[in-house]
Scaffold this active site. Structure first.
Site, PDB file in Angstrom:
ATOM      1  N   ALA A  66       0.647  -1.445  -0.166  1.00 17.52           N
ATOM      2  CA  ALA A  66       0.247  -0.110  -0.018  1.00 17.52           C
ATOM      3  C   ALA A  66       0.806   1.330  -0.080  1.00 17.52           C
ATOM      4  O   ALA A  66       2.513   1.057   0.619  1.00 17.52           O
ATOM      5  CB  ALA A  66      -1.109   0.315   0.984  1.00 17.52           C
ATOM      6  N   GLY A 110       0.660  -4.894   1.082  1.00 17.11           N
ATOM      7  CA  GLY A 110      -0.503  -4.987   0.212  1.00 17.11           C
ATOM      8  C   GLY A 110      -0.402  -5.662  -1.949  1.00 17.11           C
ATOM      9  O   GLY A 110      -1.472  -6.238  -1.955  1.00 17.11           O
ATOM     10  N   GLU A 113      -0.501  -9.033  -0.784  1.00 15.69           N
ATOM     11  CA  GLU A 113      -1.401  -9.248  -0.794  1.00 15.69           C
ATOM     12  C   GLU A 113      -2.474  -9.435  -2.391  1.00 15.69           C
ATOM     13  O   GLU A 113      -3.700 -10.406  -1.859  1.00 15.69           O
ATOM     14  CB  GLU A 113      -2.340  -8.554   0.231  1.00 15.69           C
ATOM     15  CG  GLU A 113      -1.438  -8.868   1.888  1.00 15.69           C
ATOM     16  CD  GLU A 113      -2.382  -7.517   2.856  1.00 15.69           C
ATOM     17  OE1 GLU A 113      -1.981  -5.965   2.197  1.00 15.69           O
ATOM     18  OE2 GLU A 113      -2.749  -7.884   3.143  1.00 15.69           O
ATOM     19  N   GLU A 133       4.266  -5.021   7.031  1.00 20.91           N
ATOM     20  CA  GLU A 133       3.664  -3.925   8.000  1.00 20.91           C
ATOM     21  C   GLU A 133       3.805  -4.327   9.160  1.00 20.91           C
ATOM     22  O   GLU A 133       4.188  -3.338   9.555  1.00 20.91           O
ATOM     23  CB  GLU A 133       2.565  -4.607   7.915  1.00 20.91           C
ATOM     24  CG  GLU A 133       1.678  -4.450   6.194  1.00 20.91           C
ATOM     25  CD  GLU A 133       1.946  -5.317   5.582  1.00 20.91           C
ATOM     26  OE1 GLU A 133       2.340  -6.086   5.644  1.00 20.91           O
ATOM     27  OE2 GLU A 133       0.639  -5.260   4.561  1.00 20.91           O
TER      28      GLU A 133
HETATM   29  N1  CAA Z   1       4.430   2.626  -0.668  1.00 20.86           N
HETATM   30  C1  CAA Z   1       4.889   4.440  -0.954  1.00 20.86           C
HETATM   31  N2  CAA Z   1       6.253   4.570  -1.753  1.00 20.86           N
HETATM   32  C2  CAA Z   1       6.821   3.873  -1.550  1.00 20.86           C
HETATM   33  C3  CAA Z   1       6.270   2.585  -1.169  1.00 20.86           C
HETATM   34  C4  CAA Z   1       5.058   2.220  -0.345  1.00 20.86           C
HETATM   35  N3  CAA Z   1       4.814   0.871   0.098  1.00 20.86           N
HETATM   36  N4  CAA Z   1       8.050   1.399  -1.018  1.00 20.86           N
HETATM   37  C5  CAA Z   1       8.260   1.530  -1.953  1.00 20.86           C
HETATM   38  N5  CAA Z   1       8.209   3.563  -1.962  1.00 20.86           N
HETATM   39  C6  CAA Z   1       8.709   4.729  -2.927  1.00 20.86           C
HETATM   40  C7  CAA Z   1      10.216   4.739  -2.215  1.00 20.86           C
HETATM   41  O1  CAA Z   1       9.598   5.702  -1.386  1.00 20.86           O
HETATM   42  C8  CAA Z   1      11.158   5.228  -3.068  1.00 20.86           C
HETATM   43  O2  CAA Z   1      10.543   6.998  -3.888  1.00 20.86           O
HETATM   44  P1  CAA Z   1      11.642   7.781  -3.609  1.00 20.86           P
HETATM   45  O3  CAA Z   1      12.837   7.525  -4.416  1.00 20.86           O
HETATM   46  O4  CAA Z   1      10.986   9.267  -3.866  1.00 20.86           O
HETATM   47  O5  CAA Z   1      12.435   8.504  -2.382  1.00 20.86           O
HETATM   48  C9  CAA Z   1      10.939   4.365  -4.072  1.00 20.86           C
HETATM   49  O6  CAA Z   1       9.839   3.896  -4.221  1.00 20.86           O
HETATM   50  C10 CAA Z   1      11.581   3.670  -4.515  1.00 20.86           C
HETATM   51  O7  CAA Z   1      12.168   2.878  -3.383  1.00 20.86           O
HETATM   52  P2  CAA Z   1      13.336   2.483  -2.561  1.00 20.86           P
HETATM   53  O8  CAA Z   1      14.305   3.528  -2.651  1.00 20.86           O
HETATM   54  O9  CAA Z   1      12.635   2.619  -1.243  1.00 20.86           O
HETATM   55  O10 CAA Z   1      14.282   0.756  -3.450  1.00 20.86           O
HETATM   56  P3  CAA Z   1      14.596   0.000  -2.683  1.00 20.86           P
HETATM   57  O11 CAA Z   1      15.050  -0.845  -4.209  1.00 20.86           O
HETATM   58  O12 CAA Z   1      15.641   0.365  -1.565  1.00 20.86           O
HETATM   59  O13 CAA Z   1      13.697  -0.793  -1.768  1.00 20.86           O
HETATM   60  C11 CAA Z   1      11.989  -1.852  -1.240  1.00 20.86           C
HETATM   61  C12 CAA Z   1      13.130  -1.391  -2.351  1.00 20.86           C
HETATM   62  C13 CAA Z   1      12.604  -2.854   0.219  1.00 20.86           C
HETATM   63  C14 CAA Z   1      10.594  -2.496  -1.249  1.00 20.86           C
HETATM   64  C15 CAA Z   1      11.787  -0.406   0.136  1.00 20.86           C
HETATM   65  O14 CAA Z   1      10.619   0.243  -1.312  1.00 20.86           O
HETATM   66  C16 CAA Z   1      10.532  -0.690   0.883  1.00 20.86           C
HETATM   67  O15 CAA Z   1      10.818  -0.993   2.370  1.00 20.86           O
HETATM   68  N6  CAA Z   1       9.694  -0.267   0.593  1.00 20.86           N
HETATM   69  C17 CAA Z   1       7.764  -0.316   1.786  1.00 20.86           C
HETATM   70  C18 CAA Z   1       7.599  -1.573   1.587  1.00 20.86           C
HETATM   71  C19 CAA Z   1       6.780  -1.843   2.836  1.00 20.86           C
HETATM   72  O16 CAA Z   1       6.446  -1.731   3.733  1.00 20.86           O
HETATM   73  N7  CAA Z   1       4.925  -2.879   2.214  1.00 20.86           N
HETATM   74  C20 CAA Z   1       4.194  -3.168   3.623  1.00 20.86           C
HETATM   75  C21 CAA Z   1       3.094  -1.106   2.884  1.00 20.86           C
HETATM   76  S1  CAA Z   1       1.695  -0.787   4.409  1.00 20.86           S
HETATM   77  C22 CAA Z   1       0.575  -2.467   3.617  1.00 20.86           C
HETATM   78  O17 CAA Z   1       0.940  -3.056   2.375  1.00 20.86           O
HETATM   79  C23 CAA Z   1      -0.802  -2.173   4.743  1.00 20.86           C
HETATM   80  C24 CAA Z   1      -1.494  -3.547   3.458  1.00 20.86           C
HETATM   81  O18 CAA Z   1      -1.283  -4.060   4.070  1.00 20.86           O
HETATM   82  C25 CAA Z   1      -3.096  -2.863   3.012  1.00 20.86           C
END
Ligand code: CAA
Length: 259
Positions: A66, A110, A113, A133
């Site tokens: 998400a 998400g 999921e 999460e």
């Molecule tokens: N939401 C918003 N933006 C996101 C994102 C997310 N889930 N995942 C990545 N991005 C964005 C980053 O902020 C970054 O943007 P900027 O360049 O503007 O900073 C861009 O995408 C590239 O990401 P990274 O620089 O972080 O890339 P990376 O290769 O270093 O890392 C990753 C990749 C390990 C996937 C890391 O991006 C990450 O940990 N992302 C979040 C994963 C996460 O926590 N997901 C769960 C979300 S909550 C959810 O999903 C709730 C639900 O069940 C409904």
């Protein structure tokens, strides 16, 4: 119809390819993307030329979850009333035609999921699945705790959800989360090939087979087997059954008409 966050194509008769397309955010699922996905599914449900959907992302990410930036300031009341996650999830869950998830790179939160809501997952050897999460102080919100546990069992689901560790493609295949793993440059070919096979079957048989496998998750063995028997018998009401069996006997390809 033009979409801002999706690319929708028809690579073959009966096959719709939907690519999640927010490369700047690793395809994070925001309200716009989920709204557009709902629109694509509504249109595909109403279009009898669409037989199967392949849902994919980019090479780096199916979807990284998400959209955290969109969600971070939301209040309890806003999360409860906005409902866009649940609305989109319901559309995927209730879509009656098959959806294949073709996953390369990250399928997290998400994203994992969403892939699990599809009928089956074909993964590239670079795929990484996770429900991280807990790192954000929350829990999965669109079925992760329930579906992951059904796919991989309690021990692995607890491990992944409580530690936030990712599962690579080989472990995902071993654990029953994905149906097959292919080299990353073959992912789309393999998924489209599976989709073409499904699109060539009787759409009535596809619908009933999908409903029956879904029933296995929702009911007892006795009830599920009884339902299967009824639907198996009912398929003999259609021309497609006559055509399928006649084609086998005549050693030719069947020509299913969906009636
Ligand atoms: N939401 C918003 N933006 C996101 C994102 C997310 N889930 N995942 C990545 N991005 C964005 C980053 O902020 C970054 O943007 P900027 O360049 O503007 O900073 C861009 O995408 C590239 O990401 P990274 O620089 O972080 O890339 P990376 O290769 O270093 O890392 C990753 C990749 C390990 C996937 C890391 O991006 C990450 O940990 N992302 C979040 C994963 C996460 O926590 N997901 C769960 C979300 S909550 C959810 O999903 C709730 C639900 O069940 C409904």
């Amino acid at each position: 119809m033009a979409y801002q966050t999706l690319i929708v194509e028809t690579p073959d008769t009966g096959v719709t390819l939907v690519r999640l397309n927010r490369p700047e955010a690793l395809n994070a699922l925001n309200s716009q993307l989920l709204g557009e996905l709902g629109q694509v599914l509504d249109a595909a449900a109403a279009d009898e030329t669409v037989r199967v959907i392949v849902l994919t992302g980019s090479e780096k990410a199916f979807a990284a979850g998400a959209d955290i930036k969109e969600m971070s300031d939301k209040s309890y009341a806003q999360m409860m009333t906005s409902d866009f996650f649940t609305a989109a999830a319901r559309k995927v869950e209730q879509f009656r035609k098959p959806i294949i998830a073709a996953v390369s790179g990250y399928a997290l939160g998400g994203g994992c999921e969403l892939a699990m809501m599809c009928d089956f997952i074909i993964a590239s050897d670079t795929a990484k699945f996770g429900q991280p999460e807990i790192n954000l102080g929350v829990a999965p919100g669109i079925g992760g705790t329930q579906r992951l546990t059904r796919f991989v069992g309690k021990s692995k689901a607890m491990d992944m959800i409580l530690t936030a560790r990712m599962m690579d493609a080989a472990e995902a295949e071993r654990s029953g989360l994905v149906s097959r793993v292919v080299p990353k440059d073959k992912l789309l070919d393999e998924a489209l090939d599976a989709a073409r096979k499904i699109a060539g079957h009787s759409p009535l048989a596809v619908l009933m087979n999908k409903e029956l496998v879904e029933a296995a998750y929702e009911t007892t063995l006795t009830t599920g087997v009884a339902l299967e028997r009824r639907l198996f018998h009912s398929l003999f009401a259609f021309d497609d059954q006559k055509e399928g069996m006649a084609a086998f006997v005549d050693k030719r390809k069947p020509d299913f008409k969906g009636r």
